[in-house]
Design a protein around this motif. Structure first.
Motif, PDB file in Angstrom:
ATOM      1  N   GLY A   2      13.201 -17.595  31.864  1.00 61.22           N
ATOM      2  CA  GLY A   2      12.235 -17.276  33.042  1.00 61.22           C
ATOM      3  C   GLY A   2      12.095 -15.839  32.846  1.00 61.22           C
ATOM      4  N   THR A   3      12.400 -15.121  32.101  1.00 59.58           N
ATOM      5  CA  THR A   3      12.136 -13.435  31.801  1.00 59.58           C
ATOM      6  C   THR A   3      12.375 -13.082  30.548  1.00 59.58           C
ATOM      7  OG1 THR A   3      12.876 -11.451  33.096  1.00 59.58           O
ATOM      8  CG2 THR A   3      14.523 -12.839  32.190  1.00 59.58           C
ATOM      9  N   GLN A   4      11.859 -11.949  30.054  1.00 55.27           N
ATOM     10  CA  GLN A   4      11.975 -11.485  28.742  1.00 55.27           C
ATOM     11  C   GLN A   4      13.102 -10.538  28.681  1.00 55.27           C
ATOM     12  OE1 GLN A   4       9.683 -12.072  26.043  1.00 55.27           O
ATOM     13  NE2 GLN A   4      11.576 -10.934  25.064  1.00 55.27           N
ATOM     14  N   PRO A   5      13.974 -10.789  27.608  1.00 60.44           N
ATOM     15  CA  PRO A   5      15.150 -10.025  27.366  1.00 60.44           C
ATOM     16  C   PRO A   5      14.557  -8.652  26.755  1.00 60.44           C
ATOM     17  CG  PRO A   5      15.497 -12.117  26.585  1.00 60.44           C
ATOM     18  CD  PRO A   5      14.051 -11.936  27.036  1.00 60.44           C
ATOM     19  N   LEU A   6      15.592  -7.661  27.032  1.00 58.33           N
ATOM     20  CA  LEU A   6      15.240  -6.460  25.977  1.00 58.33           C
ATOM     21  C   LEU A   6      16.057  -6.415  24.898  1.00 58.33           C
ATOM     22  CD1 LEU A   6      16.154  -3.905  29.064  1.00 58.33           C
ATOM     23  CD2 LEU A   6      13.806  -4.352  28.044  1.00 58.33           C
ATOM     24  N   GLU A   7      17.404  -7.038  24.929  1.00 51.10           N
ATOM     25  CA  GLU A   7      18.034  -7.112  23.720  1.00 51.10           C
ATOM     26  C   GLU A   7      18.901  -8.556  23.545  1.00 51.10           C
ATOM     27  OE1 GLU A   7      19.128  -2.533  22.815  1.00 51.10           O
ATOM     28  OE2 GLU A   7      20.505  -3.580  23.702  1.00 51.10           O
ATOM     29  N   VAL A   8      19.237  -8.885  22.620  1.00 54.44           N
ATOM     30  CA  VAL A   8      20.082 -10.155  22.450  1.00 54.44           C
ATOM     31  C   VAL A   8      21.309  -9.811  21.459  1.00 54.44           C
ATOM     32  CG1 VAL A   8      20.346 -12.543  22.019  1.00 54.44           C
ATOM     33  CG2 VAL A   8      18.260 -11.439  22.963  1.00 54.44           C
ATOM     34  N   TRP A   9      22.360 -10.077  22.004  1.00 49.65           N
ATOM     35  CA  TRP A   9      23.642  -9.960  21.133  1.00 49.65           C
ATOM     36  C   TRP A   9      24.402 -11.009  20.922  1.00 49.65           C
ATOM     37  CZ3 TRP A   9      25.052  -4.459  19.522  1.00 49.65           C
ATOM     38  CH2 TRP A   9      24.354  -3.588  20.028  1.00 49.65           C
ATOM     39  N   GLN A  10      25.166 -11.370  19.849  1.00 51.71           N
ATOM     40  CA  GLN A  10      26.133 -12.451  19.728  1.00 51.71           C
ATOM     41  C   GLN A  10      27.542 -12.221  19.749  1.00 51.71           C
ATOM     42  OE1 GLN A  10      24.666 -15.818  19.994  1.00 51.71           O
ATOM     43  NE2 GLN A  10      26.670 -16.393  20.379  1.00 51.71           N
ATOM     44  N   ALA A  11      28.424 -12.680  20.426  1.00 50.80           N
ATOM     45  CA  ALA A  11      29.841 -12.753  19.958  1.00 50.80           C
ATOM     46  C   ALA A  11      30.240 -14.369  20.114  1.00 50.80           C
ATOM     47  CB  ALA A  11      30.645 -11.851  21.028  1.00 50.80           C
ATOM     48  N   THR A  12      31.421 -14.497  20.872  1.00 52.11           N
ATOM     49  CA  THR A  12      31.546 -15.896  21.191  1.00 52.11           C
ATOM     50  C   THR A  12      30.584 -16.594  22.012  1.00 52.11           C
ATOM     51  OG1 THR A  12      34.259 -15.619  21.120  1.00 52.11           O
ATOM     52  CG2 THR A  12      33.226 -17.595  22.132  1.00 52.11           C
ATOM     53  N   ALA A  13      30.174 -15.812  22.879  1.00 51.92           N
ATOM     54  CA  ALA A  13      28.963 -16.193  23.708  1.00 51.92           C
ATOM     55  C   ALA A  13      27.666 -15.272  23.454  1.00 51.92           C
ATOM     56  CB  ALA A  13      29.243 -16.038  25.433  1.00 51.92           C
ATOM     57  N   MET A  14      26.586 -15.754  23.737  1.00 52.90           N
ATOM     58  CA  MET A  14      25.316 -14.747  23.791  1.00 52.90           C
ATOM     59  C   MET A  14      25.304 -13.968  24.617  1.00 52.90           C
ATOM     60  SD  MET A  14      21.478 -15.926  23.105  1.00 52.90           S
ATOM     61  CE  MET A  14      21.912 -16.791  21.654  1.00 52.90           C
ATOM     62  N   LEU A  15      24.791 -12.365  24.551  1.00 53.63           N
ATOM     63  CA  LEU A  15      24.879 -11.601  25.511  1.00 53.63           C
ATOM     64  C   LEU A  15      23.350 -11.025  25.523  1.00 53.63           C
ATOM     65  CD1 LEU A  15      26.047  -9.517  27.421  1.00 53.63           C
ATOM     66  CD2 LEU A  15      26.443  -8.042  25.332  1.00 53.63           C
TER      67      LEU A  15
END
Length: 260
Positions: free
Chosen positions: A137-150
């Motif tokens: 419901g909002t636009q992310p600035l960045e997306v990162w991935q480890a075991t979980a998505m950040l």
């Protein structure tokens, strides 16, 4: 001591209730199915099972439905019980788990604050999944991935305002999701949506991914964080090489005996 079970709240702070965990002190490890059944009966976010394993303590963590590979608040709750009730004279304690060893020590500045020494889980920047903005419901600035998505947002207000359909979010992305932003009164804030399709009150292990990101962004190794769930939690964090130090407070809510 006849008591073998404690319910403790971990990563508490002023006005913050932290994350509840069960701590079951065992004389020897139980079968996996039995531990899972007990965790289901207790129905807390996590139950930690701990036993004397020679030179250290063995530990495993279970939600009501599954075993987890690493649990920060369950470890903090367990260490609090061992260091405040079982052997208050100790300064530190070591745990053996399936992924290696964990070390917990009292803070040099405040013996009530415990410091967890955990492995870091640095994230890698990835392309934004097509459905992510709609799911959150909002636009992310960045997306990162480890075991979980950040998922990185612009402000604490945006993180607090999120009301995602958590089962749909987890089902479409196939992993847990951490959402974070700069904090108004701390270095950063976060929320955590878990594989159990619920929001976790406070997630120590998520900060093993959050810290490498925020240290890289802010350029400081020691950071103050809050998880802004409805219960809320406070963490005092430090990145040391490939380890993340997680400091926090805990308190025992109730204590008693489990009879099998």
């Amino acid at each position: 001591m006849s008591e073998n079970y404690f319910h403790a709240d971990a990563f508490i702070g002023e006005g913050l209730r932290g994350n509840p965990a069960g701590v079951y002190l065992l004389k020897k490890p139980l079968e996996t199915a039995e531990m899972q059944a007990i965790a289901n009966e207790l129905c807390l976010p996590e139950t930690a099972f701990v036993w004397d394993d020679g030179d250290m303590h063995g530990i495993r963590w279970f939600t009501p439905s599954r075993e987890v590979d690493l649990c920060g608040h369950g470890t903090l709750a367990t260490a609090h019980v061992l260091l405040s009730v079982v052997n208050p004279a100790l300064h530190d304690i070591r745990f053996r788990f399936a992924g290696g060893e964990l070390y917990v020590a009292r803070s040099a500045e405040d013996r009530e604050r415990l410091i967890l020494d955990f492995p870091s889980r640095p994230p890698q920047k990835v392309a934004e999944p097509a459905a992510l903005a709609a799911l959150l419901g909002t636009q992310p600035l960045e997306v990162w991935q480890a075991t979980a998505m950040l998922v990185v947002l612009e402000s604490e207000a945006q993180v607090r305002a999120l009301q995602p359909d958590i089962p749909a979010l987890i089902d479409q992305l196939g992993c847990s999701v951490i959402v974070t932003a700069p904090g108004d009164n701390v270095d950063f804030v976060s929320r955590y949506f878990s594989l159990d399709c619920s929001e976790d009150p406070v997630t120590g292990s998520a900060h093993c991914t959050l810290m490498p990101y925020w240290v890289g962004r802010l350029g400081r190794q020691v950071l103050h964080a809050k998880q802004v769930s409805s219960r809320g939690g406070e963490l005092f964090c430090e990145l040391k090489g490939e380890r993340t130090l997680l400091g926090g407070y805990a308190r025992i809510f109730l204590r008693g005996e489990i009879n099998l």
